[in-house]
Design a protein around this motif. Sequence first.
Motif: not given
Length: 381
Positions: A330-350
Amino acid sequence: MSHGPRSGLAAVSSALLAMSRHLEVRDVLKTIVASARELLDAQYAALGVPDDHGGFAQFVVDGVSDEQWKAIGPLPRQHGILASMLHEARSERLADVRKDPRFEGWPSAHPDLVDFLGLPIRDGDEVIGALFLANKNCPRPEGTCGFTEDDEELLGILAQHAAIALTNARLYERSRELTIVEERSRLAHELHDAVSQKLFSLRLTAQAAARLVDRDPARAKGELRQVAALAAEAADELRAAVVELRPAALDEDGLVATLRTQVQVLDRAHSARVTFACHGVRALPAAQEEAMLRVAQEALHNALRHSGAEHVEVTLDRRGGGAVLRITDDGRGFEPRTIRRAGRHLGLVSMRDRANGVGGTLTVESAPGKGTAIEMEVPGG
């Protein structure tokens, strides 16, 4: 080949496929031995992996019952024919192993071996094992070996692939050992943070009590009770570190027990509430269980370190013949497309690569202020 071209190729193919299915060293050794005995139609087969002290680190047999194996006694030493294959790295094909000058006898409970075929298993220049068969199931004239040159060639092909399978299994086990070390370090860090926070609070409370002793004894007494409570909590965390800081042994505990233990540790180590629930999940293939565990760990790390969540929930449910893992916060969340465009993946790729690597899928649902849900589904075995 003595089996005929069609049946021989089919048998070789089955043997190689069987070897490639296993990742545990012991399972690979058993499969090699059983495949060799079946392929060459022998009564007995064995494979020894040498140690550095004149003996064998592992010795696997096929065609001998458990009762016979126990009666035979200790593992053999590196001597006689076995030593020749290991040290001279050459094959041996004998009509009667008992008549060879290097033969040194065997225990009374040992089965009687006559014709013999053996060869080393090599990884480059290193001999990593010795594979041998005895007593071919075929009629043979007096003084001749039942094993043929074709058999020797076929066993050589099997040994080459056995070397690859055995080397891969060793690398897998080494990789798992490193992963266990990494996981111990991660859990130690989590527990260290939790205990450090409690000890810091204990220190501040004790200082406050010391200042109040003279001018407000009643309040000082209350602060000292708080010191006692904090000290008890810190002691509980240290006991948890001793009891539960252990490798994530999927092969021993399974995915459900391993996830439950790690969630319990993280729940104590963080201010956020971390919970786990499981419904009807049966054992999955080892590779799928490991991938699910690693995805859960990565998702939990993100939720607890970056999301500011107050509650993180891990669920594991049966779906068809497989399972679905879901980690929500129930945290602050994020916009997945923005994360990808910024080059930050939060481990999503792995995480996605791990899911795809075992035939599964990964989905991510998140939006600013809406929390995050990560779901991984695998088909099962």
